[in-house]
Scaffold this motif. Structure first.
Motif, PDB file in Angstrom:
ATOM      1  N   TYR A 388       0.832  -1.213   0.000  1.00  0.00           N
ATOM      2  CA  TYR A 388       0.000   0.000   0.000  1.00  0.00           C
ATOM      3  C   TYR A 388       0.865   1.261   0.000  1.00  0.00           C
ATOM      4  CZ  TYR A 388      -2.590   3.904   1.924  1.00  0.00           C
ATOM      5  OH  TYR A 388      -3.102   5.158   2.142  1.00  0.00           O
ATOM      6  N   ILE A 389       1.875   1.289   0.860  1.00  0.00           N
ATOM      7  CA  ILE A 389       2.716   2.489   0.966  1.00  0.00           C
ATOM      8  C   ILE A 389       3.474   2.739  -0.331  1.00  0.00           C
ATOM      9  CG2 ILE A 389       4.693   3.515   2.166  1.00  0.00           C
ATOM     10  CD1 ILE A 389       3.761   2.109   4.701  1.00  0.00           C
ATOM     11  N   ILE A 390       4.030   1.680  -0.906  1.00  0.00           N
ATOM     12  CA  ILE A 390       4.778   1.838  -2.166  1.00  0.00           C
ATOM     13  C   ILE A 390       3.842   2.283  -3.296  1.00  0.00           C
ATOM     14  CG2 ILE A 390       6.103   0.612  -3.933  1.00  0.00           C
ATOM     15  CD1 ILE A 390       7.286  -1.102  -1.687  1.00  0.00           C
ATOM     16  N   ASP A 391       2.671   1.678  -3.392  1.00  0.00           N
ATOM     17  CA  ASP A 391       1.710   2.057  -4.428  1.00  0.00           C
ATOM     18  C   ASP A 391       1.252   3.507  -4.267  1.00  0.00           C
ATOM     19  OD1 ASP A 391       1.883  -0.458  -5.477  1.00  0.00           O
ATOM     20  OD2 ASP A 391       0.009  -1.198  -4.602  1.00  0.00           O
ATOM     21  N   SER A 392       1.180   3.979  -3.027  1.00  0.00           N
ATOM     22  CA  SER A 392       0.689   5.340  -2.770  1.00  0.00           C
ATOM     23  C   SER A 392       1.641   6.410  -3.281  1.00  0.00           C
ATOM     24  CB  SER A 392       0.444   5.533  -1.272  1.00  0.00           C
ATOM     25  OG  SER A 392      -0.556   4.656  -0.807  1.00  0.00           O
ATOM     26  N   VAL A 393       2.945   6.120  -3.265  1.00  0.00           N
ATOM     27  CA  VAL A 393       3.917   7.143  -3.667  1.00  0.00           C
ATOM     28  C   VAL A 393       4.342   7.006  -5.129  1.00  0.00           C
ATOM     29  CG1 VAL A 393       4.807   7.357  -1.314  1.00  0.00           C
ATOM     30  CG2 VAL A 393       5.922   5.783  -2.901  1.00  0.00           C
ATOM     31  N   THR A 394       4.015   5.885  -5.763  1.00  0.00           N
ATOM     32  CA  THR A 394       4.457   5.654  -7.149  1.00  0.00           C
ATOM     33  C   THR A 394       4.074   6.775  -8.108  1.00  0.00           C
ATOM     34  OG1 THR A 394       4.409   3.252  -6.816  1.00  0.00           O
ATOM     35  CG2 THR A 394       4.351   4.040  -9.090  1.00  0.00           C
ATOM     36  N   PRO A 395       2.861   7.365  -8.040  1.00  0.00           N
ATOM     37  CA  PRO A 395       2.509   8.430  -8.996  1.00  0.00           C
ATOM     38  C   PRO A 395       3.361   9.691  -8.879  1.00  0.00           C
ATOM     39  CG  PRO A 395       0.540   7.533  -7.942  1.00  0.00           C
ATOM     40  CD  PRO A 395       1.710   6.984  -7.201  1.00  0.00           C
ATOM     41  N   TYR A 396       4.079   9.857  -7.769  1.00  0.00           N
ATOM     42  CA  TYR A 396       4.844  11.082  -7.542  1.00  0.00           C
ATOM     43  C   TYR A 396       6.331  10.914  -7.851  1.00  0.00           C
ATOM     44  CZ  TYR A 396       0.547  11.836  -4.947  1.00  0.00           C
ATOM     45  OH  TYR A 396      -0.781  11.937  -4.593  1.00  0.00           O
ATOM     46  N   LEU A 397       6.690   9.838  -8.539  1.00  0.00           N
ATOM     47  CA  LEU A 397       8.093   9.537  -8.768  1.00  0.00           C
ATOM     48  C   LEU A 397       8.624  10.200 -10.038  1.00  0.00           C
ATOM     49  CD1 LEU A 397       8.036   5.713  -7.936  1.00  0.00           C
ATOM     50  CD2 LEU A 397       8.627   7.603  -6.414  1.00  0.00           C
ATOM     51  N   SER A 398       9.916  10.525  -9.997  1.00  0.00           N
ATOM     52  CA  SER A 398      10.627  11.008 -11.179  1.00  0.00           C
ATOM     53  C   SER A 398      12.051  10.482 -11.105  1.00  0.00           C
ATOM     54  CB  SER A 398      10.620  12.538 -11.244  1.00  0.00           C
ATOM     55  OG  SER A 398      11.440  13.075 -10.214  1.00  0.00           O
ATOM     56  N   GLN A 399      12.772  10.595 -12.186  1.00  0.00           N
ATOM     57  CA  GLN A 399      14.140  10.070 -12.212  1.00  0.00           C
ATOM     58  C   GLN A 399      15.011  10.734 -11.156  1.00  0.00           C
ATOM     59  OE1 GLN A 399      16.546  10.960 -15.702  1.00  0.00           O
ATOM     60  NE2 GLN A 399      17.428   8.907 -15.690  1.00  0.00           N
ATOM     61  N   LEU A 438      12.323   4.139 -15.085  1.00  0.00           N
ATOM     62  CA  LEU A 438      12.697   5.555 -15.039  1.00  0.00           C
ATOM     63  C   LEU A 438      14.152   5.786 -15.446  1.00  0.00           C
ATOM     64  CD1 LEU A 438      11.001   6.551 -11.641  1.00  0.00           C
ATOM     65  CD2 LEU A 438      10.224   7.159 -13.944  1.00  0.00           C
ATOM     66  N   ASP A 439      14.914   4.684 -15.652  1.00  0.00           N
ATOM     67  CA  ASP A 439      16.327   4.749 -16.030  1.00  0.00           C
ATOM     68  C   ASP A 439      17.165   5.463 -14.960  1.00  0.00           C
ATOM     69  OD1 ASP A 439      18.504   4.173 -17.636  1.00  0.00           O
ATOM     70  OD2 ASP A 439      18.365   6.078 -18.741  1.00  0.00           O
ATOM     71  N   VAL A 440      16.922   5.090 -13.718  1.00  0.00           N
ATOM     72  CA  VAL A 440      17.681   5.653 -12.600  1.00  0.00           C
ATOM     73  C   VAL A 440      18.987   4.874 -12.449  1.00  0.00           C
ATOM     74  CG1 VAL A 440      17.625   6.284 -10.155  1.00  0.00           C
ATOM     75  CG2 VAL A 440      15.509   6.221 -11.479  1.00  0.00           C
ATOM     76  N   HIS A 441      20.056   5.567 -12.089  1.00  0.00           N
ATOM     77  CA  HIS A 441      21.369   4.937 -11.887  1.00  0.00           C
ATOM     78  C   HIS A 441      21.242   3.833 -10.843  1.00  0.00           C
ATOM     79  CE1 HIS A 441      25.676   4.591 -12.028  1.00  0.00           C
ATOM     80  NE2 HIS A 441      25.840   4.966 -10.767  1.00  0.00           N
ATOM     81  N   MET A 442      21.432   2.560 -11.247  1.00  0.00           N
ATOM     82  CA  MET A 442      21.111   1.435 -10.379  1.00  0.00           C
ATOM     83  C   MET A 442      21.935   1.389  -9.084  1.00  0.00           C
ATOM     84  SD  MET A 442      18.908  -0.823  -9.927  1.00  0.00           S
ATOM     85  CE  MET A 442      18.120  -0.730 -11.542  1.00  0.00           C
ATOM     86  N   PRO A 443      23.265   1.626  -9.096  1.00  0.00           N
ATOM     87  CA  PRO A 443      23.985   1.643  -7.822  1.00  0.00           C
ATOM     88  C   PRO A 443      23.438   2.682  -6.846  1.00  0.00           C
ATOM     89  CG  PRO A 443      25.534   1.472  -9.626  1.00  0.00           C
ATOM     90  CD  PRO A 443      24.190   1.742 -10.237  1.00  0.00           C
ATOM     91  N   LEU A 444      22.933   3.794  -7.354  1.00  0.00           N
ATOM     92  CA  LEU A 444      22.342   4.823  -6.503  1.00  0.00           C
ATOM     93  C   LEU A 444      21.052   4.306  -5.854  1.00  0.00           C
ATOM     94  CD1 LEU A 444      22.216   7.678  -5.367  1.00  0.00           C
ATOM     95  CD2 LEU A 444      21.258   8.450  -7.549  1.00  0.00           C
ATOM     96  N   VAL A 445      20.241   3.582  -6.637  1.00  0.00           N
ATOM     97  CA  VAL A 445      18.997   3.016  -6.099  1.00  0.00           C
ATOM     98  C   VAL A 445      19.310   1.969  -5.032  1.00  0.00           C
ATOM     99  CG1 VAL A 445      16.916   1.705  -6.648  1.00  0.00           C
ATOM    100  CG2 VAL A 445      17.748   3.441  -8.237  1.00  0.00           C
TER     101      VAL A 445
END
Length: 507
Positions: A388-399, A438-445
């Motif tokens: 639930y928590i992860i789904d709630s914030v997904t729409p607000y994500l950016s790279q 989103l093509d985020v730098h994987m080591p950073l994630v």
């Protein structure tokens, strides 16, 4: 003739005792009323829920109830049991006893829990043997010849905690038990020792790739397809520079130990109490592992130091040899140490076996609290809280903002569930595909994920490392939690800023 002031003193004590008894009775009545009210509220929630409907925001309520009750009662285990029962009432209001017992059986029978119980119990016994053999006293006396000030004692504590990076359990129990006599001598509060050890344990286990954490997470990355076969450790190592919370928490601990960052909030009160000659907090109800030596003969300082350093070195080396398995390491070390002390004529086999059970007994409340955390996590999983928590914030994500949001969300989940490892079995299959999209730098994630794990383990009052750091240092879990939290919060805020900067830099 009896002096008048004695009668006055007795009268004052009688009044004080009566008032204390009244306050205690009022507190018990209030606790009962609050508990009944909470259960009634959760029962009403269950009545408004349909079988196929997701729990949504309601899935957070049992964990919130645990946090509130623990802060009010300062009893983490009881609070988690009440919160777990409340969660089960939500899901099964007509018969929550059966699922409650089923959940307990499932958790206690889990191989991870069995491993934790055996490791912590044997570690308690191992430390107890070191104490009754007098080699811990010898180590303390040797430290006193090298360390000449209060500040040096706190610096030595955090340095030793950082050096023993193989496993956070080992660091929390062995190091804290080894230094607390020294820090008592220099009137350092047990709360500060617990904070310094805890701040060195979890962060160092994350940063150094030769630890139980590195082995677990690298395997998790491979199992979820984030890294190729045998490439999980390479990705883990490449993410180490981005584990911002771990680096910042360790830096803050060194600055606090050096006196550059002062005492704040509850830590300030604890240090003032310790400087008046009372290093142990008044709410500590546990058993001290340390007791009078039972050694049959007095050894020289060199022999005592050998009897301390050899078993500790053997514990570390044997743990590394068996692929960072602390259980195998502590079994080998306990066996060898028992034979060593027997053939030296220090302790009989029976005395050392008795010490093993004494050590196990001293770990019962900490272990029950850890088990309570696993029970709460299992109920949270059934309610779908993490999803639930992860789904709630997904729409607000950016790279650019993704690493910071991942850190905040997962840190809150780990803080609320005390499961610094189990949460990520659920979260990584959700978090990583979004990062790839989103093509985020994987080591950073990965660095953000591990930072969240480190924060949760560090800051949560009922996490395994926090409980064990408090037990080893000789203070209550809640005293440790309250005094540590301001520093953990500072570290978390700095980490969020760092992840935002890194996110825009790599976008």
């Amino acid at each position: 003739m009896k002096p008048v002031y004695i009668d006055k003193t007795i009268e004052d004590l009688s009044i004080q005792t009566t008032q204390t008894a009244k306050l205690w009775n009022n507190k018990k009545i209030t606790s009962i009323i609050v508990t009944i009210a909470i259960f009634a509220a959760f029962f009403l929630l269950s009545m408004t829920h349909t079988g196929d409907e997701a729990w949504g925001w309601k899935s957070i309520l049992p964990t919130l109830a645990v946090l509130v009750m623990a802060i009010v009662t300062r009893r983490p285990f009881e609070s988690m049991m009440a919160g777990s029962a409340a969660g089960l009432i939500m899901m099964s209001p007509n018969n929550f006893i059966t699922p409650f017992t089923d959940t307990i059986s499932k958790v206690v029978g889990d191989e991870t829990i069995v491993w934790v119980v055996l490791v912590c119990g044997l570690m308690g016994g191992f430390i107890r043997i070191l104490e009754i053999s007098s080699c811990l006293d010898g180590f303390t006396e040797w430290l006193k010849t090298k360390i000449k000030s209060r500040r040096q004692s706190t610096m030595a504590t955090v340095i030793l905690g950082a050096i023993v990076f193989i496993d956070d359990y080992l660091s929390c129990l062995a190091v804290s038990s080894s230094v607390k006599k020294l820090t008592d001598y220099y009137q350092v509060s047990r709360e500060k020792i617990a904070y310094l050890i805890d701040s060195a344990a979890a962060p160092m286990c994350v940063i150094v790739p030769i630890s139980t954490w590195a082995v677990f997470f690298s395997g998790l990355l491979e199992n979820n397809g984030v890294a190729g076969k045998s490439q999980g450790m390479n990705l883990y190592v490449s993410s180490i520079p981005f584990m911002m919370y771990a680096w910042i928490a360790l830096l803050i601990a060194f600055l606090v130990a050096a006196g550059i960052i002062g005492d704040v909030g509850p830590m300030k009160k604890a240090e003032l109490r310790a400087k008046s000659g009372r290093p142990v907090p008044p709410d500590y109800e546990g058993e001290e592992l340390i007791n009078k030596s039972k050694a049959k003969r007095q050894l020289s300082m060199k022999a005592q130091l050998f009897n301390f350093f050899f078993p500790v070195a053997l514990l570390i080396l044997s743990t590394v040899y068996y692929d960072i398995d602390l259980l195998k390491g502590v079994i080998i070390t306990f066996t060898v140490t028992t034979l060593l002390f027997y053939f030296q004529g220090l302790l009989s086999i029976n005395e050392q076996i008795d010490a093993l059970f004494e050590g196990f007994h001293s770990m019962l409340y900490p272990l029950s609290t850890v088990i309570g955390g696993f029970i709460l996590k299992d109920i949270n999983d059934s309610l779908g809280m993490t999803q639930y928590i992860i789904d709630s914030v997904t729409p607000y994500l950016s790279q650019a903002t993704y690493p910071a949001i991942v850190f905040v969300v997962l840190a809150l989940i780990v803080f609320g569930t005390a499961s610094s490892w189990g949460v990520f079995v659920i979260a990584i299959p959700i978090v990583i595909p979004v990062a790839q999209h989103l093509d985020v730098h994987m080591p950073l994630v990965v660095g953000a994920i591990l930072s969240a794990s480190s924060f949760g383990s560090h800051a949560c009052f009922f996490s395994d490392s926090s409980i064990l750091a408090a037990q080893g240092s000789g203070c209550s879990p809640m005293s440790h939690a309250f005094s540590q939290f301001p520093y953990a919060l500072i570290g978390a805020i700095c980490a969020i800023i760092a992840f935002l900067m890194l996110g825009y830099a790599y976008a």
